[in-house]
Write a protein that holds these residues in place. Structure first.
Motif, PDB file in Angstrom:
ATOM      1  N   PHE A  72      -4.424   6.609   4.158  1.00  0.00           N
ATOM      2  CA  PHE A  72      -3.463   5.648   4.805  1.00  0.00           C
ATOM      3  C   PHE A  72      -2.683   4.858   3.727  1.00  0.00           C
ATOM      4  CE2 PHE A  72      -8.346   4.943   6.199  1.00  0.00           C
ATOM      5  CZ  PHE A  72      -7.668   4.205   7.528  1.00  0.00           C
ATOM      6  N   GLY A  73      -2.289   5.057   2.364  1.00  0.00           N
ATOM      7  CA  GLY A  73      -1.426   4.913   1.770  1.00  0.00           C
ATOM      8  C   GLY A  73      -0.269   5.916   2.418  1.00  0.00           C
ATOM      9  N   TYR A  74       0.028   7.066   2.454  1.00  0.00           N
ATOM     10  CA  TYR A  74       0.760   7.371   3.370  1.00  0.00           C
ATOM     11  C   TYR A  74       1.592   7.126   4.183  1.00  0.00           C
ATOM     12  CZ  TYR A  74       3.908  11.336   4.389  1.00  0.00           C
ATOM     13  OH  TYR A  74       5.026  12.547   5.396  1.00  0.00           O
ATOM     14  N   ALA A  75       0.253   6.582   5.685  1.00  0.00           N
ATOM     15  CA  ALA A  75       0.740   6.137   6.638  1.00  0.00           C
ATOM     16  C   ALA A  75       1.515   5.147   6.458  1.00  0.00           C
ATOM     17  CB  ALA A  75      -0.772   5.564   7.021  1.00  0.00           C
ATOM     18  N   CYS A  76       1.591   3.767   5.857  1.00  0.00           N
ATOM     19  CA  CYS A  76       1.159   2.924   5.122  1.00  0.00           C
ATOM     20  C   CYS A  76       3.411   2.980   5.357  1.00  0.00           C
ATOM     21  CB  CYS A  76       1.101   2.695   4.291  1.00  0.00           C
ATOM     22  SG  CYS A  76      -0.150   0.970   4.879  1.00  0.00           S
ATOM     23  N   ALA A  77       3.734   4.269   4.610  1.00  0.00           N
ATOM     24  CA  ALA A  77       4.966   5.126   3.756  1.00  0.00           C
ATOM     25  C   ALA A  77       5.663   5.249   5.200  1.00  0.00           C
ATOM     26  CB  ALA A  77       4.454   5.880   2.861  1.00  0.00           C
ATOM     27  N   ILE A  78       5.200   5.990   5.790  1.00  0.00           N
ATOM     28  CA  ILE A  78       5.369   6.065   7.084  1.00  0.00           C
ATOM     29  C   ILE A  78       5.573   5.225   8.252  1.00  0.00           C
ATOM     30  CG2 ILE A  78       5.444   7.782   9.338  1.00  0.00           C
ATOM     31  CD1 ILE A  78       3.704   9.721   7.606  1.00  0.00           C
ATOM     32  N   TYR A 109       0.871  -0.910   0.057  1.00  0.00           N
ATOM     33  CA  TYR A 109       0.489   0.183  -0.052  1.00  0.00           C
ATOM     34  C   TYR A 109       0.518   1.460  -0.108  1.00  0.00           C
ATOM     35  CZ  TYR A 109      -4.394  -3.012   1.320  1.00  0.00           C
ATOM     36  OH  TYR A 109      -5.101  -3.560   1.048  1.00  0.00           O
ATOM     37  N   SER A 110       2.085   1.134   0.150  1.00  0.00           N
ATOM     38  CA  SER A 110       2.762   2.167   0.658  1.00  0.00           C
ATOM     39  C   SER A 110       3.494   2.959  -1.053  1.00  0.00           C
ATOM     40  CB  SER A 110       4.325   2.370   1.109  1.00  0.00           C
ATOM     41  OG  SER A 110       5.057   0.430   0.342  1.00  0.00           O
ATOM     42  N   PHE A 111       2.823   2.520  -2.021  1.00  0.00           N
ATOM     43  CA  PHE A 111       2.979   3.282  -3.225  1.00  0.00           C
ATOM     44  C   PHE A 111       2.180   3.346  -4.353  1.00  0.00           C
ATOM     45  CE2 PHE A 111       6.269  -0.353  -2.857  1.00  0.00           C
ATOM     46  CZ  PHE A 111       7.310   0.648  -2.762  1.00  0.00           C
ATOM     47  N   PHE A 112       0.717   3.900  -2.916  1.00  0.00           N
ATOM     48  CA  PHE A 112      -0.696   3.729  -3.042  1.00  0.00           C
ATOM     49  C   PHE A 112      -1.055   5.128  -2.626  1.00  0.00           C
ATOM     50  CE2 PHE A 112      -0.519  -0.474  -3.959  1.00  0.00           C
ATOM     51  CZ  PHE A 112      -1.320  -0.472  -5.970  1.00  0.00           C
ATOM     52  N   GLU A 113      -1.762   5.894  -3.423  1.00  0.00           N
ATOM     53  CA  GLU A 113      -2.010   6.823  -3.188  1.00  0.00           C
ATOM     54  C   GLU A 113      -4.009   6.722  -2.488  1.00  0.00           C
ATOM     55  OE1 GLU A 113      -2.469  10.778  -4.141  1.00  0.00           O
ATOM     56  OE2 GLU A 113      -4.172  11.150  -3.411  1.00  0.00           O
ATOM     57  N   TRP A 114      -4.469   6.143  -1.304  1.00  0.00           N
ATOM     58  CA  TRP A 114      -5.510   5.826  -1.411  1.00  0.00           C
ATOM     59  C   TRP A 114      -5.706   6.346   0.899  1.00  0.00           C
ATOM     60  CZ3 TRP A 114      -5.107   0.565   2.128  1.00  0.00           C
ATOM     61  CH2 TRP A 114      -6.906   0.019   2.175  1.00  0.00           C
ATOM     62  N   GLU A 165       6.023   8.314  -4.324  1.00  0.00           N
ATOM     63  CA  GLU A 165       5.660   9.635  -4.521  1.00  0.00           C
ATOM     64  C   GLU A 165       5.627   9.527  -2.896  1.00  0.00           C
ATOM     65  OE1 GLU A 165       5.541  13.340  -4.577  1.00  0.00           O
ATOM     66  OE2 GLU A 165       5.687  12.144  -6.709  1.00  0.00           O
ATOM     67  N   ASN A 166       4.876   8.737  -2.284  1.00  0.00           N
ATOM     68  CA  ASN A 166       4.809   8.844  -0.972  1.00  0.00           C
ATOM     69  C   ASN A 166       5.918   8.951  -0.372  1.00  0.00           C
ATOM     70  OD1 ASN A 166       2.027   8.695  -0.819  1.00  0.00           O
ATOM     71  ND2 ASN A 166       1.940   6.664  -0.728  1.00  0.00           N
ATOM     72  N   PHE A 167       7.174   8.421  -0.342  1.00  0.00           N
ATOM     73  CA  PHE A 167       8.763   8.045   0.040  1.00  0.00           C
ATOM     74  C   PHE A 167       8.703   9.727   0.199  1.00  0.00           C
ATOM     75  CE2 PHE A 167       7.211   3.931  -0.495  1.00  0.00           C
ATOM     76  CZ  PHE A 167       7.468   3.074   1.354  1.00  0.00           C
TER      77      PHE A 167
END
Lengths: 315, 287
Positions: A286-292, A41-46, A58-60
């Motif tokens: 959620f996507g950004y949170a997963c990236a963090i 999920y960390s690779f998605f905007e979601w 992008e999230n990273f």
């Protein structure tokens, strides 16, 4: 050790795999699967719904230019230093209890140490929140009563902090500058029952002859600690160090409850875990949170690696 | 516990013990501060707001105690306690049963794949649970487990497995092998060996691990906070958070509620003091 087994016998004993199946299923579903999906999920905007969009790294990229996240890593580094310091009282208390000559008292103190653990962790936290309350709290009461507050006020005058004023109750959890000091004070006198008990377990291995020899050589109490006791509990100290660093970097329950989901006034108490929680459950990113989460995971993994490499734990 | 050498060497250890007064004083000082929150919780729980503001520190006369704080707290907290007990007991029992069988699998034979599985288990110990919370919530949502106590039970079981299996495996491997071989000669199945050998032989370590698992589930509030919605399902964690969030704070009622929330652990502690003290040391060492 487990007995080696021939493959023929292993086939006959296939039923044994059923034994490990339930725990494997639980761990697989509720620990491995979420971890793997976090990476995905960390690779998605979601936003948590059906629609999600692949946005690559992008999230990273966003995370590394996210000032809140960068600041939160600075805050958590300060908290690690605080917590290292907070280990000292537990070590000293364990040594003191160990040096008592009466076994019975040693046992009594060990039990007394565990007694505060019957209070649920959350309640301890709220009681501390109450202690730090500006109007009714114990801390301001003690400062007022002992006159330490006037010292703080005059220090403030001298250095021009603009934090302590003569007739205003100190807002420990509402003044941005006081958030980190409050997080430091939290839990005074920083006795962790668990810590003391492990240190005591380590001290038990010191034989009487060691003390006798030290006594004959006229070694004082401080040197006894430095040369006899500390080296023997070093394993435990290092182990709690590792656990403590991992716990501090990943923890956010304390900040969430003591302050709020934004880390208190000015976000001074914001830690990476809390920012992740905030993004997921307050902003719905959620996507950004997963990236963090992934960044945190790598960070903790690196710290564990450094610990294992440079802080050897001899079993 | 090894006593200090002086007491062993001297003929009268009792008189020597008296020389420890300075150490006793320091230790007692620390312990009293540690117990101070308990004291505050207890004495404030019997005060109404005006008494509390007038005199926050000292307990009032027991004749003037405001028991209505306690009836309020009991009515408010008991349903939360019931939910928490349900979650923690079910979770602990299942977690222990699963872990006993799992540990038996790893300890008994070196089966094909058991090394890989073991490594997979151990990696989990390194994985901080924070990282998981976001995707875990999504998973629970797609399993339709959000707003159920099952979510807490399942996640609790999974979270405890690795550590419990780790400790139990080490323990089982130290049991005398003859026991198992003799049982096998007599035609005992693996299930019978677990029930008749493993469980009786490892009673105390299972008890200790059980207490640790129970404490973990009892104290959890982050997961319940995101999973539970309905007030009827609240566990202690969420319930207390909502109580703290109230605008006008009746400290007497709040403290009574905190005390009521501690009662189950007090009872547990009274009955299992030794296991409690031991369990905490074991848990901390193996982390």
């Amino acid at each position: 050790m487990a007995l080696p087994i021939t493959s023929k016998k292993a086939i006959r004993e296939w039923k044994l795999y059923i034994f490990v199946l339930p725990s494997l299923l639980m761990v697989g579903t509720f620990a491995y699967f979420p971890a793997a999906s976090a990476a995905y999920y960390s690779f998605f905007e979601w936003a948590g719904g059906d629609a999600k969009q692949l946005i690559g790294i992008e999230n990273f990229r966003r995370a590394f230019s996210d000032q809140v996240l960068l600041d939160s890593f600075a805050t958590v580094s300060v908290l690690i230093v605080f917590n290292l310091f907070k280990m000292i009282p537990s070590i000293l208390l364990a040594v003191l209890i160990h040096r008592l000559r009466s076994d019975r008292w040693q046992y009594v103190y060990r039990v007394l140490l565990v007694v505060p653990m019957i209070v649920p962790g959350l309640v301890t936290l709220f009681i501390w929140k109450f202690f730090l309350d500006p109007n009714l709290g114990v801390l301001n009461g003690v400062l007022e009563f002992t006159g330490a507050k006037s010292v703080l006020v005059s220090l403030d005058h001298f250095f021009g902090w603009g934090v302590f004023f003569a007739n205003v109750p100190i807002g420990w959890l509402s003044q941005p500058q006081l958030i980190l000091p409050s997080l430091f004070l939290w839990g005074f006198p920083w006795i962790g029952a668990v810590g003391v008990l492990i240190f005591l377990a380590g001290l038990q291995s010191i034989g009487q002859d060691v003390y006798e020899a030290a006594e004959l050589d006229g070694v004082g109490p401080f040197k006894k600690f430095l040369y006899i006791e500390l080296p023997l509990i070093l394993t435990q100290v290092r182990l709690s160090l590792v656990l403590l660093v991992i716990g501090t970097v990943g923890g956010y329950g304390l900040q969430l409850q003591l302050l709020n989901e934004y880390g208190g006034p000015d976000g001074r108490g914001m830690v990476p875990g809390l920012w992740m929680y905030n993004r997921a459950f307050y902003a719905g990113e959620f996507g950004y949170a997963c990236a963090i989460g992934m960044i945190l995971f790598v960070f903790i993994l690196a710290l564990t690696f450094v610990n294992n490499r440079y802080v050897r734990i001899d079993k | 516990m090894s006593a200090c050498p002086v007491s062993a060497a001297s003929p009268a250890p009792r008189s020597n013990a008296r020389r420890d007064w300075a150490k006793h004083a320091i230790i007692l000082f620390f312990i009293l501060i540690e117990l101070f929150p308990l004291y505050m919780m207890f004495q404030v729980s019997f005060k109404d707001t005006t008494t509390f503001i007038r005199q926050p520190w000292l307990p009032t006369n027991p004749l003037n105690w405001h028991w209505e704080n306690w009836t309020f707290a009991l009515r408010l907290i008991l349903p939360y306690i019931a939910n928490t007990v349900l979650v923690a007991v079910t979770g602990t029992v299942c977690s222990l049963v699963f872990a006993i069988f799992g540990a038996y699998f790893f300890a008994r034979y070196r089966m094909p794949f058991s090394r890989i599985l073991w490594a997979a288990f151990l990696v989990l110990m390194l994985m901080p649970s924070v990282v998981n919370i976001t995707p875990l919530f999504i998973l629970l949502k797609s399993l339709k487990l959000v707003n159920t106590l099952w979510a807490l039970i399942f996640v609790g079981i999974a979270a405890g497995q690795v550590f419990t299996i780790f400790v139990l495996r080490n323990f089982l491997e130290d049991l005398p092998r003859d026991l198992f071989e003799a049982a096998e000669m007599d035609g005992a199945s693996h299930l019978q060996q677990v029930v008749n050998i493993v469980i009786p032989m490892s009673g105390s370590i299972i008890g200790t691990l059980g207490i640790l698992a129970f404490l973990n589930m009892w104290n959890d509030f982050l997961l319940p906070l995101i999973v539970l919605r309905d007030k009827e399902l609240f566990t202690l964690g969420v319930g207390l958070i909502y109580l703290d969030g109230e605008y006008v704070k009746q400290w007497g009622q709040i403290m009574a509620a905190y005390f009521v929330a501690s009662i189950p652990l007090i009872v547990l502690f009274l009955f299992t003091m030794r296991l409690f003290v031991r369990g905490l040391s074991v848990g901390a060492i193996k982390g």
